[in-house]
Design an enzyme around this catalytic site. Structure first.
Site, PDB file in Angstrom:
ATOM      1  N   LYS A 213     -20.514  64.149 -28.972  1.00 47.48           N
ATOM      2  CA  LYS A 213     -21.324  65.180 -28.333  1.00 47.48           C
ATOM      3  C   LYS A 213     -20.751  65.566 -26.970  1.00 47.48           C
ATOM      4  O   LYS A 213     -20.548  64.711 -26.102  1.00 47.48           O
ATOM      5  CB  LYS A 213     -22.758  64.658 -28.141  1.00 47.48           C
TER       6      LYS A 213
ATOM      7  N   LYS B  17     -22.114  67.823 -24.766  1.00 49.44           N
ATOM      8  CA  LYS B  17     -23.051  68.400 -23.784  1.00 49.44           C
ATOM      9  C   LYS B  17     -23.049  67.712 -22.409  1.00 49.44           C
ATOM     10  O   LYS B  17     -22.933  68.395 -21.388  1.00 49.44           O
ATOM     11  CB  LYS B  17     -24.472  68.430 -24.366  1.00 49.44           C
TER      12      LYS B  17
ATOM     13  N   GLN C  58     -20.049  68.848 -20.603  1.00 49.52           N
ATOM     14  CA  GLN C  58     -20.172  70.258 -20.175  1.00 49.52           C
ATOM     15  C   GLN C  58     -20.975  70.340 -18.888  1.00 49.52           C
ATOM     16  O   GLN C  58     -20.627  71.047 -17.950  1.00 49.52           O
ATOM     17  CB  GLN C  58     -20.908  71.078 -21.232  1.00 49.52           C
TER      18      GLN C  58
ATOM     19  N   ASP D 121     -10.882  54.482 -26.360  1.00 52.96           N
ATOM     20  CA  ASP D 121     -10.981  53.045 -26.092  1.00 52.96           C
ATOM     21  C   ASP D 121      -9.717  52.366 -26.624  1.00 52.96           C
ATOM     22  O   ASP D 121      -9.328  52.601 -27.763  1.00 52.96           O
ATOM     23  CB  ASP D 121     -12.191  52.436 -26.817  1.00 52.96           C
TER      24      ASP D 121
ATOM     25  N   CYS E 152      -8.683  28.276  -5.626  1.00 53.80           N
ATOM     26  CA  CYS E 152      -9.568  28.242  -4.461  1.00 53.80           C
ATOM     27  C   CYS E 152     -10.647  27.169  -4.601  1.00 53.80           C
ATOM     28  O   CYS E 152     -10.373  25.999  -4.391  1.00 53.80           O
ATOM     29  CB  CYS E 152     -10.154  29.628  -4.210  1.00 53.80           C
TER      30      CYS E 152
ATOM     31  N   GLY F  27     -11.627  25.964  -7.183  1.00 54.97           N
ATOM     32  CA  GLY F  27     -11.066  25.092  -8.214  1.00 54.97           C
ATOM     33  C   GLY F  27     -10.221  23.979  -7.600  1.00 54.97           C
ATOM     34  O   GLY F  27     -10.246  22.836  -8.066  1.00 54.97           O
TER      35      GLY F  27
ATOM     36  N   GLN G  79     -10.635  22.855  -4.458  1.00 50.76           N
ATOM     37  CA  GLN G  79     -11.556  22.006  -3.691  1.00 50.76           C
ATOM     38  C   GLN G  79     -12.294  21.036  -4.614  1.00 50.76           C
ATOM     39  O   GLN G  79     -12.457  19.856  -4.293  1.00 50.76           O
ATOM     40  CB  GLN G  79     -12.534  22.895  -2.914  1.00 50.76           C
TER      41      GLN G  79
ATOM     42  N   GLU H  94     -20.145  22.511   1.870  1.00 51.50           N
ATOM     43  CA  GLU H  94     -20.734  23.772   1.414  1.00 51.50           C
ATOM     44  C   GLU H  94     -21.948  23.492   0.520  1.00 51.50           C
ATOM     45  O   GLU H  94     -22.907  24.251   0.475  1.00 51.50           O
ATOM     46  CB  GLU H  94     -19.686  24.577   0.622  1.00 51.50           C
TER      47      GLU H  94
ATOM     48  N   ARG I 251     -13.826  29.726   3.314  1.00 49.06           N
ATOM     49  CA  ARG I 251     -14.270  29.197   4.607  1.00 49.06           C
ATOM     50  C   ARG I 251     -14.049  27.693   4.713  1.00 49.06           C
ATOM     51  O   ARG I 251     -14.159  27.118   5.775  1.00 49.06           O
ATOM     52  CB  ARG I 251     -15.776  29.432   4.791  1.00 49.06           C
TER      53      ARG I 251
ATOM     54  N   HIS J 299      -5.809  32.605  -4.017  1.00 53.11           N
ATOM     55  CA  HIS J 299      -6.225  33.301  -5.236  1.00 53.11           C
ATOM     56  C   HIS J 299      -4.973  33.898  -5.862  1.00 53.11           C
ATOM     57  O   HIS J 299      -4.700  35.089  -5.715  1.00 53.11           O
ATOM     58  CB  HIS J 299      -7.249  34.396  -4.903  1.00 53.11           C
TER      59      HIS J 299
ATOM     60  N   GLU K 171      -4.294  34.778  -8.697  1.00 56.30           N
ATOM     61  CA  GLU K 171      -4.509  35.851  -9.672  1.00 56.30           C
ATOM     62  C   GLU K 171      -4.293  37.226  -9.045  1.00 56.30           C
ATOM     63  O   GLU K 171      -3.979  38.190  -9.749  1.00 56.30           O
ATOM     64  CB  GLU K 171      -5.912  35.742 -10.279  1.00 56.30           C
TER      65      GLU K 171
HETATM   66  N1  GLN Z   1     -16.574  28.424  -1.476  1.00 53.39           N
HETATM   67  C1  GLN Z   1     -15.266  28.006  -1.145  1.00 53.39           C
HETATM   68  C2  GLN Z   1     -14.901  28.330   0.296  1.00 53.39           C
HETATM   69  O1  GLN Z   1     -15.513  29.165   0.908  1.00 53.39           O
HETATM   70  C3  GLN Z   1     -14.246  28.608  -2.066  1.00 53.39           C
HETATM   71  C4  GLN Z   1     -14.163  30.084  -1.946  1.00 53.39           C
HETATM   72  C5  GLN Z   1     -13.475  30.737  -3.099  1.00 53.39           C
HETATM   73  O2  GLN Z   1     -13.313  30.146  -4.152  1.00 53.39           O
HETATM   74  N2  GLN Z   1     -13.100  31.979  -2.938  1.00 53.39           N
HETATM   75  O3  GLN Z   1     -13.988  27.774   0.843  1.00 53.39           O
END
Ligand code: GLN
Length: 531
Positions: free
Chosen positions: A188, A190, A193, A241, A382, A384, A386, A406, A462, A507, A509
């Site tokens: 469709k 519409k 449009q 898609d 990150c 991960g 810690q 934290e 942090r 990070h 990624e």
């Molecule tokens: N919460 C954790 C920190 O602030 C890890 C942050 C994160 O994974 N981006 O250090």
């Protein structure tokens, strides 16, 4: 070369892939040109850093530390460039700078209004960037849809560009949506449009319309849209898609979008996507397949892990491997709804991505213990890293109360707040953000994967591995494979005698690209493939 401008707008609904479409077109035009990709977001947040990723998708972090819209992830992955924070305009940023100027008296005597002051501010930022970057092509994507009030000043600004830069130097591309109505088995037009009409009302006459739909548009549908949208049928491109976003440039190319752009902009551009096409074919028909579990809190919205998913695909493409992702909600493990063993049955490797707060953390620690003890490939990003340090401290160093501050006030804070974060009182843009260099340990798995002495990756955190515990962790066998230049911060860890147990405070990624997968993801997929 005089700068060329490519503006993309969207209609009907948001989330139909304007970012991917813009990035794909930019990739087609790249060659050896300097391309700048800007995105205008209507919201009043200065940046998306304080938004919930479940609502808004992943917060993408740039080299310069800017927290920006996830579309920048598409731009960087498609173009292999490092974008800049100032390329993401938000209404928040624009209003903030206009009001700051007003308070300084810059506009003394004037009544400050959306039109012209906000619009002029937008244009001046855009022109400044084009000039500063010596841009050959400026891509400007307007977020949301044409009808949104908070986009109206951006739309007006890009409309005014045409008169200022010249009609043959600018092209307007509109992405719209053609729903398929099951009951009448028909596409469709519409809604499309209507939104093209709305765009025209605002003074923008699209040169190219990309119609997102489930099926390829038939000539009949194209003609109908052409008639009501007042545009050539051949300037309507189907945005069907596809299985992989990396197919989009090829799909557009095959519909002659480059020729359309060349004609409108008087260019003679020829795209080169040979290697790209090979990689896309591998993604579509890989020789091997692996199953990777991603544990996390935002598993309900996969967009919050967009870059992790893409990084896995990149590594897979270079290893002829398709990566099937399963999501693991670790609160289910905590509640004994599922055992770790059961959850990880048939999984070739596990990723613990970034995260914040306490939800699901104990479940993730249980998962890490299982991976460590059972030789299953693990990549920590990150948070991960810690959590891997906490798990190791508890179960190998016998520091049973080890935790991150934290989550909990503890006598054994193996993960603690960064000293410079202690007095931070504003939450926006104040984490340890952006690219930092790490010095890699010679001979370590990480160093070999990078095949370099140093690695530069992006950060957003942090908390850190508490220096008071560096010694005991290392004595018990944890290898710090990368440290910050001042040797204070643990940037990469790994465990010897394990097929792949690697984590990063960064990070990783975020820097992975289709044509250049990130080394840690490459190593991870390779190890998972062996399992
Ligand atoms: N919460 C954790 C920190 O602030 C890890 C942050 C994160 O994974 N981006 O250090």
């Amino acid at each position: 070369m005089q700068t060329i401008w490519v503006v993309t707008t969207g209609g009907v609904l948001s989330g139909i892939g304007k970012g991917v479409a813009s990035a794909a077109i930019a990739r087609l035009l790249k060659g050896n040109k300097k391309i700048v990709t800007m995105k205008c977001d209507g919201y009043l947040n200065v940046d998306p850093g304080t938004m919930n990723p479940v609502e808004h998708g992943e917060v993408f972090v740039l080299h310069d530390g800017g927290e920006v819209d996830m579309d920048f992830g598409h731009y960087e992955r498609f173009l292999d460039v490092n974008c800049k924070f100032e390329w993401n305009l938000t209404s928040g940023k624009i209003f903030d700078s206009v009001i700051t100027k007003e308070r300084k008296g810059v506009y003394l005597g004037k009544t400050i209004q959306i039109f012209p002051h906000i619009v002029d501010e937008i244009k001046s930022k855009i022109y400044d960037i084009a000039k500063k970057e010596f841009a050959d092509i400026m891509f400007i994507e307007i977020g949301g849809t044409v009808g949104d009030i908070e986009n109206s000043w951006f739309i007006e600004a890009v409309r005014q560009l045409r008169n200022e830069v010249g009609n043959d130097k600018i092209v307007y591309i509109h992405l719209t949506y053609i729903p398929y109505l099951e009951t009448v088995t028909e596409l469709k037009t519409k809604p499309a449009q209507r939104d093209i009409a709305l765009l025209r009302e605002k003074g923008i006459y699209p040169d190219i319309v990309i119609a997102r739909s489930k099926f390829e548009l038939t000539p009949k549908i194209k003609e109908k849209l052409a008639l009501f949208g007042d545009i050539d049928a051949e300037s309507i491109i189907t945005g069907k898609d596809v299985d992989s976003v990396y197919e989009v440039p090829l799909f557009f190319r095959d519909q002659n979008i480059v020729q359309l752009l060349n004609r409108k902009l008087h260019m003679k551009h020829k795209e080169e996507l040979v290697r790209w096409e090979e990689l896309v074919n591998t993604i579509k028909h890989p020789e091997h397949r692996i199953k990777v579990a991603i544990c996390g809190k935002y598993t309900e919205l996969h967009d919050s892990y967009a870059s992790v998913i893409e990084a896995l695909k990149h590594a897979g493409a270079h290893l002829n491997t398709g990566v099937d992702i399963v999501w693991l909600e670790t609160t289910d493990i905590e509640k004994n709804k599922v055992s770790v063993k059961e959850a990880l049955k048939n999984v070739n490797g596990v990723i613990i991505p970034g995260g914040f707060g306490s939800r699901g953390v104990e479940g993730k620690i249980q998962v890490i213990q299982h991976l460590r003890e059972n030789n299953i490939p693990f990549l920590g990003l990150c948070y991960g890293l810690q959590l891997a340090v906490i798990e190791f401290a508890r179960h190998v160093c016998n520091l049973t109360e080890a935790n991150t501050t934290e989550v909990k006030k503890t006598k054994v804070p193996v993960i603690d707040i960064l000293p410079e974060q202690k007095n931070v009182d504003k939450l926006g843009g104040t984490m340890r953000l952006g690219a930092y260099e790490a010095v890699l340990l010679k001979g370590s798995v990480v160093q070999q994967l990078y095949n370099a002495e140093k690695a530069v990756e992006r950060h957003r955190h942090r908390y850190e591995v508490n220096p008071e515990y560096h010694q005991i962790l290392q004595e018990k066998g944890m290898v710090f494979s990368g440290m910050s230049a001042d040797k204070r911060l643990v940037e990469f860890i790994e465990l010897p005698n394990h097929p792949y147990f690697v984590a990063t405070q960064a990070h990783n990624e975020l820097t992975s690209r289709l044509e250049k997968p990130n080394p840690l993801f490459y190593g991870f997929v390779k190890a998972a493939l062996k399992k």
